[in-house]
Motif scaffolding. Structure first.
Motif, short mmCIF file in Angstrom:
data_model
loop_
_atom_site.label_atom_id
_atom_site.label_comp_id
_atom_site.label_asym_id
_atom_site.label_seq_id
_atom_site.Cartn_x
_atom_site.Cartn_y
_atom_site.Cartn_z
N ALA A 1 0.84 -1.33 -0.04
CA ALA A 1 0.05 0.04 -0.02
C ALA A 1 0.91 1.17 -0.17
CB ALA A 1 -0.85 0.13 1.29
N LEU A 2 1.96 1.10 0.63
CA LEU A 2 2.85 2.52 1.09
C LEU A 2 3.73 2.52 -0.56
CD1 LEU A 2 3.69 4.29 2.96
CD2 LEU A 2 5.93 2.78 3.26
N LYS A 3 4.15 1.61 -1.09
CA LYS A 3 4.80 1.58 -2.41
C LYS A 3 3.86 2.12 -3.68
CE LYS A 3 7.77 0.23 -5.68
NZ LYS A 3 7.87 1.27 -6.41
N TRP A 4 2.76 1.37 -3.83
CA TRP A 4 1.77 1.73 -4.72
C TRP A 4 0.67 2.64 -4.57
CZ3 TRP A 4 4.34 -3.06 -5.25
CH2 TRP A 4 5.15 -3.41 -6.19
N GLY A 5 0.19 2.48 -3.17
CA GLY A 5 -1.11 3.36 -2.79
C GLY A 5 -0.57 4.76 -2.49
N VAL A 6 0.49 4.70 -1.64
CA VAL A 6 0.86 6.25 -1.36
C VAL A 6 1.83 6.81 -2.55
CG1 VAL A 6 2.13 7.81 0.19
CG2 VAL A 6 0.69 5.74 1.17
N GLY A 7 2.90 6.04 -2.86
CA GLY A 7 3.77 6.38 -4.06
C GLY A 7 4.75 7.37 -3.54
N CYS A 8 5.88 7.13 -4.21
CA CYS A 8 7.08 7.86 -3.85
C CYS A 8 6.93 9.43 -3.90
CB CYS A 8 8.01 7.62 -4.90
SG CYS A 8 9.65 8.28 -4.36
N PRO A 9 7.29 10.08 -2.77
CA PRO A 9 7.39 11.50 -3.05
C PRO A 9 8.53 12.09 -3.82
CG PRO A 9 8.12 10.90 -0.77
CD PRO A 9 7.58 9.87 -1.71
N ALA A 10 8.23 13.19 -4.33
CA ALA A 10 9.12 13.83 -5.31
C ALA A 10 10.66 13.94 -4.67
CB ALA A 10 8.68 15.15 -5.73
N ALA A 11 10.72 14.11 -3.36
CA ALA A 11 11.82 14.49 -2.56
C ALA A 11 12.81 13.21 -2.53
CB ALA A 11 11.78 15.06 -1.40
N LEU A 12 12.33 12.13 -2.89
CA LEU A 12 13.06 10.91 -2.89
C LEU A 12 13.24 9.97 -4.05
CD1 LEU A 12 11.30 9.30 0.53
CD2 LEU A 12 13.56 10.41 0.61
N GLU A 13 14.52 9.36 -4.08
CA GLU A 13 14.61 8.23 -4.89
C GLU A 13 13.61 7.23 -4.96
OE1 GLU A 13 17.10 8.53 -7.58
OE2 GLU A 13 17.34 10.57 -6.74
N THR B 1 16.69 -3.09 -4.57
CA THR B 1 16.50 -2.07 -3.51
C THR B 1 17.92 -1.59 -2.87
OG1 THR B 1 14.49 -2.49 -3.33
CG2 THR B 1 15.28 -1.21 -1.86
N LEU B 2 18.62 -2.83 -2.82
CA LEU B 2 20.02 -2.75 -2.08
C LEU B 2 21.16 -3.74 -2.72
CD1 LEU B 2 19.01 -3.18 1.79
CD2 LEU B 2 19.71 -0.86 0.52
N THR B 3 22.25 -3.27 -2.72
CA THR B 3 23.15 -4.25 -3.17
C THR B 3 23.41 -5.03 -2.02
OG1 THR B 3 25.13 -3.21 -2.34
CG2 THR B 3 24.34 -2.55 -4.67
N PHE B 4 24.18 -6.42 -2.43
CA PHE B 4 24.31 -7.27 -1.34
C PHE B 4 25.38 -6.73 -0.12
CE2 PHE B 4 26.40 -11.01 0.32
CZ PHE B 4 25.30 -11.86 0.66
N VAL B 5 26.18 -5.92 -0.54
CA VAL B 5 27.10 -5.40 0.33
C VAL B 5 26.19 -4.37 1.17
CG1 VAL B 5 29.03 -4.04 0.98
CG2 VAL B 5 29.06 -5.85 -0.84
N GLN B 6 25.48 -3.58 0.65
CA GLN B 6 24.61 -2.47 1.26
C GLN B 6 23.65 -3.20 2.46
OE1 GLN B 6 22.72 -0.44 -1.92
NE2 GLN B 6 23.89 1.31 -1.33
N GLY B 7 23.29 -4.41 1.83
CA GLY B 7 21.98 -5.27 2.79
C GLY B 7 22.82 -5.75 3.91
N ALA C 1 21.04 6.49 4.92
CA ALA C 1 22.01 6.90 3.93
C ALA C 1 21.33 7.42 2.51
CB ALA C 1 22.65 5.58 3.60
N MET C 2 20.07 6.98 2.33
CA MET C 2 19.40 7.18 1.07
C MET C 2 18.31 8.42 1.18
SD MET C 2 17.85 3.61 -0.40
CE MET C 2 18.96 2.56 -1.14
N GLY C 3 18.53 9.16 2.56
CA GLY C 3 17.78 10.47 2.99
C GLY C 3 16.44 10.13 3.37
N VAL C 4 15.93 8.92 3.66
CA VAL C 4 14.69 8.72 4.30
C VAL C 4 14.40 9.46 5.56
CG1 VAL C 4 12.52 7.29 4.54
CG2 VAL C 4 14.31 6.79 2.63
N VAL C 5 15.40 8.91 6.31
CA VAL C 5 15.34 9.87 7.70
C VAL C 5 15.37 11.14 7.84
CG1 VAL C 5 16.53 9.90 9.94
CG2 VAL C 5 16.13 7.35 8.54
#
Lengths: 488, 488
Positions: free
Chosen positions: B45-57, B97-103, B355-359
């Motif tokens: 629901a968050l992904k497709w219902g709300v959708g990504c705000p412009a400020a975030l990748e 969404t994440l690389t192996f090393v990031q995950g 790191a991705m700026g969500v916080v």
């Protein structure tokens, strides 16, 4: 589930749960003091006896000393190897030779986690009985003797390699579970021969192993022209790899024979039992489906950008969802965690040895020495190949070996006058023959060793004599064939 | 030792080891489909219902969606939490969404490995009976009622905190093993109360927890003057932390009472049994020696540059050498591996969200909203503290929370006109009260939860009502005291 502490106790009163009567507590007996002293002594001698050369930082020399003690301990086994590696890491961290992140860096390595996850698969193979079924299939086809079975596995390995380009996945996903279902007396031989037999099967095709691509890439980047790398590789590799493939099971058979060989009635009996087993059970079907998803991704994952470890994780998720395996059973796979620790420590150490310049210093040392010997082109060719090969005692990954040493040794070969295509291909093939040198030489060696069926001593011995056999094959048959196809 | 596959089989003939008769294989039953659908549905629901705000990748929004599904699943428990976290990681990796090393980045986190290694200690506590002995000691002193025992533990926690500045180490090294040795009916209460009770004990001193130093450092770097940070901290913290320390066991006791409380005869009985136990056994002595080395390093390690995790590793090496624990027993500590997986996945996710700026986006969102409300200084003070606190649902480490949010919220407090020392200290104290908000809120919460004694539902509920209690205490007693000492 997942309780940190496992004993339950009950009683009356706040303190009622405290048991005062206890069984005699067994002390563990993991440590062999003399062997530990020898292993530590070697490192101490290197650190304070030999002393750090001017070209290296003291920290790098510390790490080399710790690494040498660690590897000596891996052979002498003063403690279980996981515990020994854990201790070595502790020494490296507490002497500040490595930071925590450096010491643990390899724990984000994909091969390490591929081993962990496929270790969970192995449990599912055993639990569902599907491993038994596959083993019966193999025996019914090729089980007249243990030797013929070994050849059957070699053919299967060679046929699987284009589909499953990860040698580690082939080992953990197919061969270890099958061999574990066979007679105890045959397993040590079969596991040992598989470790060595992966060398030729991963040599045949450019896509047979990850390090092949890396070597070819470096060769092309150094300006060595291959109009069709895939074909050039296959043509040059085919004859010596085929001879090695045929020779390996026989050599290991002659030098380290299995406890049981002739079983003429086995194929028929296996076929009979296979028919008694009947069709796949419900849990077996779910297991096969989960595994098929993983194998599909192992085959087509490159196009989808899904790596071998993520493919395995996806299959594992299906196993968990389908109830093929419980999370608790997965957590109980001690072998996975053991390998996680010791393999990650070794991969981390060897990566840091490289980063700190120790590997570069060692190879520079070798090249200076060889140049001073005035060996001539073919003398240099042989000597460089030998040094390149045996430096693998310092590596826990063939890809890392290629990344660290292939460029330097390729340059030295070219400087000695070796024709470029011969230099590039022979060095790349040589890398494949290292995979069975030690139990940490490659992901597949770690997996096969992790089966618990072969002793370290035997594994290292086989690694050594098979390297001699492979040198002989590539030095005679290989050189002749390469002359025929015009590589020099 | 360390075999990847554990079943043995024997027989005659190459295929003789293959068993055809097998027991009915139990299918695992880990998955609760409805709960899984709900948890996944929230993320979808968050992904497709709300959708990504412009400020975030889009990638950052994917990760937030996965994280929200993961956390929802941690509460609804559609699968064991390790399996759920493993699945979430698999989704994050296979959707790129994440690389192996990031995950896997958090798997080199020191707190994660401190939990793993102290999980091994817990096994040794149980095995040697030393945990029982310590528990008897506690009961003999303070075991009249479960509540008095809880106060005893609180005092011990407060006294240990200057010596052992790692809250995780205190939890795993002392309290979990002791509580596991007590009556089953008292454990859920005691574990729950310890999780909440660590908040005041880590608040008292600047050295009570790692995040305290970090917060003070940031405050000093922002130009807020503390002539003696250690004293300023202690004076300001003392009164509200003391009230919280006294209130916590009672609040949890009233809202989630233990199954057993009054045991007037327990202290005498415990003293009696303690004397029957006699002196330390040989293995207990070795255990105490190994543990003393670790505790010595926990106390003096800062001066020697030895971190908490390396101290624990050194103690573990001694346990292995002395035979207190075998490597095989360590590998069998499923709880350690379980925590390794789920805690590392959560710490990794929350690190990457940052790191991705969500916080940053979330906190910017909050601050814009608050500024628009025109709340006035004290309104802003309260609102910022609330938001700062509850954003901890997105964090798996208090230090990470301070690193990510403390500077921004401090700036906002100062901009609202809050006197600098009050702003800096109150925000830092607030961080300590978050440690029990969820089971992944802190290292100690993960360890206490890992004991398997408390349900997730109860833990989260206690986290919520104790946060209200602490807000009330700091908002009344704290504010009054800070007025008295002149912070505003």
């Amino acid at each position: 589930m997942g309780s940190t502490i496992e004993r339950e106790s009950g009683g009356d009163g706040v303190g009622g749960g405290v048991k005062t009567t206890r069984a005699v507590v067994m002390e563990a007996d993991d440590l062999r003091v003399v062997n530990a002293c020898v292993a530590i002594g070697v490192g101490v001698a290197l650190k304070w006896g030999v002393g750090c050369p001017a070209a290296l930082e003291p920290q790098a020399w510390n790490l080399l000393s710790i690494f040498v003690s660690t590897v000596t301990g891996l052979v002498l086994k003063p403690m279980p190897i996981g515990a020994w590696a854990f201790g070595a890491l502790t020494v490296a961290l507490s002497t500040k030779t490595l930071t925590f992140v450096q010491g643990l860096s390899a724990i984000t390595n994909e091969v390490v986690w591929l081993i962990v996850v496929t270790g969970f698969f192995a449990r599912a193979f055993i639990k569902t009985g599907f491993g038994d079924r596959l083993a019966l299939l193999f025996v019914s086809v090729a089980g007249h003797t243990t030797l013929s079975l070994a050849y059957g596995f070699q053919v299967a390995e060679a046929l699987l390699s284009p589909a499953m380009p990860s040698t580690t996945a082939r080992a953990a996903g197919v061969f270890v579970p099958v061999i574990k279902s066979l007679d105890k007396r045959t397993r040590e031989y079969l596991i040992g021969q598989q470790i060595q037999g992966t060398s030729p099967t991963s040599t045949f095709l450019l896509s047979g192993a990850a390090q092949n691509f890396l070597a070819m890439q470096i060769a092309l980047a150094s300006g060595i022209p291959f109009s069709n790398p895939f074909n050039a590789w296959f043509v040059a590799a085919s004859v010596p790899a085929l001879v090695s493939l045929l020779a390996t099971p026989m050599c290991v058979f002659m030098l380290d024979p299995p406890g049981l060989n002739e079983t003429p009635e086995a194929p028929l009996a296996a076929a009979q039992r296979l028919s008694e087993l009947g069709p796949l059970s419900s849990i077996e079907k779910k297991m096969v489906l989960s595994l098929s998803i993983t194998v599909f991704l192992w085959v087509f994952g490159v196009q989808l950008g899904i790596s071998a470890v993520v493919s395995a994780m996806i299959g594992m998720c299906f196993m968990l969802m389908f109830g093929v395996l419980s999370w608790d059973e997965a957590l109980g796979q001690k072998g996975s965690w053991d390998t996680l620790i010791w393999f990650a420590v070794l991969v981390g150490f060897s990566g840091q040895l490289n980063a700190m310049g120790v590997v570069g210093w060692l190879s520079g040392f070798v090249s200076n020495y060889l140049v001073a010997q005035n060996l001539g082109m073919w003398g240099m060719f042989g000597a460089l190949h030998c040094f390149y090969f045996f430096l693998h005692y310092f590596f826990a990954s063939q890809s890392a070996h290629v990344g660290a040493l292939y460029p330097a040794f390729l340059t030295l070969l070219l400087a000695a006058g070796v024709p470029p295509p011969l230099a590039a291909l022979s060095l790349a093939f040589n890398t494949n023959n290292m995979g069975g040198l030690t139990h940490y030489a490659s992901g597949q060696a770690a997996v096969y060793y992790g089966s618990g069926e072969i002793s370290l001593r035997k594994l290292w011995k086989q690694g050594l004599y098979m390297s001699a056999v492979n040198f002989a094959i590539y030095g005679t048959v290989g050189m002749a064939w390469w002359k025929v196809i015009g590589l020099y």
